[in-house]
Design an enzyme around this catalytic site. Structure first.
Site, PDB file in Angstrom:
ATOM      1  N   HIS A   1       0.840  -1.206   0.000  1.00 47.53           N
ATOM      2  CA  HIS A   1       0.000   0.000   0.000  1.00 47.53           C
ATOM      3  C   HIS A   1       0.874   1.255   0.000  1.00 47.53           C
ATOM      4  CE1 HIS A   1      -3.415   2.580   1.523  1.00 47.53           C
ATOM      5  NE2 HIS A   1      -2.383   3.246   2.016  1.00 47.53           N
ATOM      6  N   GLU A   2       1.872   1.290   0.882  1.00 42.59           N
ATOM      7  CA  GLU A   2       2.736   2.468   0.972  1.00 42.59           C
ATOM      8  C   GLU A   2       3.591   2.635  -0.284  1.00 42.59           C
ATOM      9  OE1 GLU A   2       2.308   4.660   3.166  1.00 42.59           O
ATOM     10  OE2 GLU A   2       0.916   3.465   4.346  1.00 42.59           O
TER      11      GLU A   2
ATOM     12  N   HIS B   1       1.795   4.351  -3.112  1.00 45.69           N
ATOM     13  CA  HIS B   1       1.768   5.813  -3.018  1.00 45.69           C
ATOM     14  C   HIS B   1       2.991   6.410  -3.716  1.00 45.69           C
ATOM     15  CE1 HIS B   1      -1.723   6.311  -0.575  1.00 45.69           C
ATOM     16  NE2 HIS B   1      -1.221   5.783   0.521  1.00 45.69           N
TER      17      HIS B   1
ATOM     18  N   GLU C   1      -6.184   6.866  -0.952  1.00 47.04           N
ATOM     19  CA  GLU C   1      -6.074   5.714  -0.061  1.00 47.04           C
ATOM     20  C   GLU C   1      -6.792   4.496  -0.655  1.00 47.04           C
ATOM     21  OE1 GLU C   1      -4.134   5.474   2.440  1.00 47.04           O
ATOM     22  OE2 GLU C   1      -3.550   7.579   2.343  1.00 47.04           O
TER      23      GLU C   1
END
Length: 306
Positions: free
Chosen positions: A140-141, A144, A215
């Site tokens: 997930h990070e 980004h 997100e």
């Protein structure tokens, strides 16, 4: 370099529109300050210097504020191994890996581009998650970073920060020095405060709208890259539940960086704050992961993996 994270055209459009609108707002804000303060050199130089500092040093500022430190492979071999595996899978440069000595379970990514990125996790997160869940959070990070929305949210946040600081400065200047100023000066200060407050409010709403979508985009990209949306759903459920049990007074320092976190540092009952949250609700995120799980034919039920 293009990574293997699934591209998200809707995220790109939203980032472009947000930056365009904030750019117009920024120009109008600087112009208003120049007219009110009658010193364009001072306004432009200070604004440019602070924007440059925000862009070039945002990773260091975030790490310092969250008590994070860069860690080597010898200190956290398993953490580095997960990051190595995900970067190889995504075909992207490996970011700097950092750890924050905080019990609050969370993670964040920062940096102006993929070659200057930092991914930081808290010790609280490392203690609570199993390897599959940790992989989902780190994916997930990394998404980004790959989607470049870390840099966009960093720059986008700049205008709101400056406007907020000016509001505070104008307020305290009037509060503690009002008796020593003439009427014209008081009117100028009131105008500066009004313009700054309006800019802060508009930028606040624009950033929140972009942040909530990014997100969801990061959850989606991470689930598709790892092929295990249920592990990410399990991590979300576990981390959100644990954060809700942390006393609100211990979360206040962290709340300033909510836009960067995997999950926001909110108490058990955020109430109205949820409307202005930087993140979509847990229910929205789990629902999306559930749909992806069905599309991938994953056997595990989202939220019960781990």
């Amino acid at each position: 370099m293009q990574s293997r994270f699934r591209s998200d055209r809707r995220l790109t459009v939203r980032m472009t529109v947000t930056m365009f609108l904030l750019g117009l707002l920024y120009v109008a804000f600087v112009a208003a300050l120049v007219v009110l303060l009658k010193s364009w050199v001072l306004v432009v130089v200070v604004a440019a210097a602070m924007l440059g500092a925000q862009y070039w040093f945002s990773d260091r500022i975030a790490l310092f504020a969250m008590r994070g430190r860069v860690v080597q492979r010898e200190e956290y071999p398993e953490l580095h191994a997960v990051v190595d595996r995900l970067c190889a899978l995504a075909d992207m440069p490996k970011p700097v890996v950092a750890v924050s000595e905080m019990d609050m379970p969370n993670a964040f990514a920062t940096g102006r581009n993929a070659d200057n990125a930092v991914v930081c996790v808290t010790t609280g997160l490392l203690r609570r998650l199993d390897p599959a869940e940790l992989e989902g959070v780190l994916a997930h990070e990394l998404s980004h970073v790959a989607h470049k929305d870390v840099a966009v949210i960093t720059i986008a946040s700049f205008l709101g920060v400056i406007a907020g600081l000016i509001v505070r400065f104008a307020f305290y200047s009037q509060l503690f020095g009002g008796g020593r100023r003439d009427q014209n000066t008081a009117v100028v200060f009131a105008a500066v405060m009004g313009v700054s407050a309006a800019v802060y409010a508009i930028s606040f709403l624009l950033i929140r709208a972009l942040s909530r979508y990014r997100e969801l985009a990061a959850d989606r990209a991470a689930a598709l890259l790892t092929g295990r949306p249920s592990a990410l759903a399990s991590a979300l459920t576990k981390v959100t539940g644990d954060i809700a049990r942390i006393p609100s007074k211990d979360l206040r320092t962290a709340q300033a960086f909510n836009a960067f976190y995997f999950t926001p540092a909110l108490g058990a009952e955020p109430g109205v704050a949820r409307i202005f949250s930087t993140h979509p609700s847990l229910e929205q995120r789990l629902e999306q992961l559930g749909r992806i799980s069905g599309e991938l034919g994953e056997a595990a039920t989202p939220g019960r993996a781990g």
